[in-house]
Design an enzyme around this catalytic site. Structure first.
Site, mmCIF file in Angstrom:
data_model
loop_
_atom_site.group_PDB
_atom_site.id
_atom_site.type_symbol
_atom_site.label_atom_id
_atom_site.label_comp_id
_atom_site.label_asym_id
_atom_site.label_seq_id
_atom_site.Cartn_x
_atom_site.Cartn_y
_atom_site.Cartn_z
ATOM 1 N N LYS A 22 0.826 -1.197 0.000
ATOM 2 C CA LYS A 22 0.000 0.000 0.000
ATOM 3 C C LYS A 22 0.864 1.252 0.000
ATOM 4 O O LYS A 22 0.596 2.219 -0.732
ATOM 5 C CB LYS A 22 -0.917 0.011 1.227
ATOM 6 N N ASN A 23 1.920 1.255 0.820
ATOM 7 C CA ASN A 23 2.746 2.446 0.960
ATOM 8 C C ASN A 23 3.599 2.728 -0.270
ATOM 9 O O ASN A 23 4.223 3.782 -0.361
ATOM 10 C CB ASN A 23 3.640 2.330 2.197
ATOM 11 N N CYS A 126 -4.976 8.364 10.117
ATOM 12 C CA CYS A 126 -4.942 7.759 11.448
ATOM 13 C C CYS A 126 -4.482 8.767 12.499
ATOM 14 O O CYS A 126 -3.586 9.569 12.254
ATOM 15 C CB CYS A 126 -3.985 6.572 11.467
ATOM 16 N N ARG A 131 2.046 14.276 12.701
ATOM 17 C CA ARG A 131 2.533 14.087 11.338
ATOM 18 C C ARG A 131 2.316 15.351 10.512
ATOM 19 O O ARG A 131 1.593 15.362 9.516
ATOM 20 C CB ARG A 131 1.840 12.885 10.685
ATOM 21 N N ASP A 134 4.697 20.337 7.445
ATOM 22 C CA ASP A 134 5.622 21.458 7.301
ATOM 23 C C ASP A 134 6.843 21.096 6.466
ATOM 24 O O ASP A 134 7.335 21.925 5.678
ATOM 25 C CB ASP A 134 6.037 22.004 8.672
ATOM 26 N N ASP A 316 5.737 0.660 11.658
ATOM 27 C CA ASP A 316 4.482 0.008 11.276
ATOM 28 C C ASP A 316 4.404 -1.447 11.731
ATOM 29 O O ASP A 316 3.375 -2.103 11.522
ATOM 30 C CB ASP A 316 4.287 0.086 9.759
ATOM 31 N N ARG A 408 -8.116 -0.744 5.339
ATOM 32 C CA ARG A 408 -7.260 0.262 4.710
ATOM 33 C C ARG A 408 -5.901 -0.306 4.327
ATOM 34 O O ARG A 408 -5.249 0.231 3.434
ATOM 35 C CB ARG A 408 -7.064 1.458 5.655
#
Length: 429
Positions: A22-23, A126, A131, A134, A316, A408
């Site tokens: 997914k990432n 999430c 997170r 910037d 993760d 997800r």
């Protein structure tokens, strides 16, 4: 909302195919905005986040087609998605779409690079830490963009195009590196990205962009050099295997005992985590089919881990490893260095009988002789699957609520575990 019911105690034996990451898939899909030609992605997982991003891209005017199944393909071997951003009718990503998934904010980079403007809502996702964006904004500003925050939207402009420059990240940021790469490939001149994220998913994006005509050196290292080009073309690219799914199922086998081969994956994507499981007492071996994970029922050894950017222990996998350590013979210390609020699963694991003490950014896990099933609630994507792992080893029945988080990031989780002997089922709402 759907729930998942698990009756624990059964070892896992068999084969589990690993899906595309997914990432990796999400930034690759976003990169389709950089060209007016078709980008074909294979091994794309069937996940809620993928569907959400397809809706966002469609809102811009991106056409997409999901190819039909081919001989030998199953619902777990990935799908082929073709994306064509020939005519973009809007460069605004509204709140109601972006708020559902933090990674969707990355569309700002290719829109800005190709069209000179973008208006994207501040992201959601999430609740495991602030997170902030910037560093992503800083990367675009280093390439000459003007950025304003207006009513919850980031408004980026570069009417004369982005200009190559030097981007030095004060800390490693995967999202920032993705954004910097997608902004730099169409910028005028040379861009140097220092302290870039080395995650395999970043290297995968760089490799795909090169196939599309980008000039990139150092993708997957801490220093990336990009020579901007005037346009990119279409390409075909296979999404790399999901290292987090690989590690999750390896931990599940370690938790329950048994013998499982994980196919369609690569050990180099998570070698640190596999080595850590070896210290726990799990037999990990590489075969022609993939990665074989075995535990013969002997006790688990406590191991201290600290999450770090790649190639360190992945944040993760922190929640999953914590679930495993609840059954270790002694006390382990798990330190979280990436996200400041990623221990929300602790209270839910305690409902199953875990003994965990929190002290700042560390959790001390005292192994217990047994876990007992109980109703629990998923708080985020990785926390939810840690409850699945704990439930697989708990005595009696565990009911996991709010499992939309699982959808997800984990494709066909119940089917994959069920075929290996787990007593697991989804209860539809």
């Amino acid at each position: 909302m759907d729930r998942i019911r698990i009756r624990g105690g059964a070892p896992l034996n068999g084969t589990i195919p690993i899906s595309g990451a997914k990432n990796a898939a999400l930034p690759l899909m976003t990169a389709s905005l950089l060209t007016d030609e078709t980008l074909e992605l294979t091994n794309v997982p069937r996940l809620a986040d993928v569907s959400s991003l397809l809706r966002i891209l469609s809102n811009f005017g991106v056409d997409h087609m999901i190819a039909g199944r081919r001989p030998g393909q199953t619902s777990e071997t990935g799908q082929t998605v073709r994306l064509t951003a020939r005519t973009i009718i809007d460069t605004c990503a509204p709140y109601e779409l972006v708020s559902t998934m933090r990674a969707s904010f990355w569309v700002i980079a290719p829109l800005l690079a190709r069209f000179g403007q973008a208006r994207v809502s501040l992201p959601g996702g999430c609740a495991i830490g602030t997170r902030p964006v910037d560093l992503l904004i800083m990367a675009m500003e280093r390439l000459g963009a003007t950025i304003e925050i207006d009513g919850g939207y980031v408004v980026a402009k570069a009417p004369r195009g982005l200009q190559g420059g030097e981007i030095v990240f004060p800390k490693v940021t995967v999202g920032g590196t993705h954004v910097a790469l997608m902004a730099a490939v169409l910028a005028n001149g040379t861009t140097v990205i220092e302290n870039a994220a080395r995650e395999p998913e970043v290297a995968d994006l760089a490799n795909c962009l090169v196939k599309m005509g980008a000039r990139i050196e150092g993708g997957g290292t801490c220093r990336i050099v990009v020579e901007g080009v005037s346009r990119l073309h279409g390409a075909s690219h296979e999404v790399l295997p999901d290292r987090i799914e690989t590690g999750t199922y390896a931990i599940a086998v370690a938790m329950t005992g048994g013998d499982v081969t994980l196919t369609n994956t690569r050990p180099d994507l998570l070698q640190f985590a596999l080595d850590t499981l070896g210290q726990v007492g799990v037999d990990i071996s590489v075969t022609n089919e993939g990665i074989r994970v075995r535990r013969n029922g002997a006790g688990l050894e406590p191991v201290d881990v600290t999450t770090d950017p790649f190639p360190g222990f992945p944040t993760d996998l922190q929640a999953q490893f914590m679930a495993l350590m609840t059954r270790a013979k002694g006390t382990s210390r798990i330190t979280e260095t990436i996200f400041e609020n990623r221990f929300m699963h602790v209270q839910e694991l305690a409902r199953l009988g875990a003994s965990i003490r929190l002290d700042g950014d560390s959790a001390f896990v005292d192994g217990v002789k047994r876990l007992r099933g109980a109703p629990v609630m998923a708080t985020d994507l990785r926390a939810s699957v840690s409850l699945v792992i704990a439930g697989l080893a708990a005595e009696g029945e565990t009911m996991i609520n709010r499992v939309y988080h699982l959808d997800r990031g984990f494709e066909a989780l119940e089917a994959k575990l069920g075929r290996c002997g787990a007593e697991i089922e989804r209860i539809k709402s």
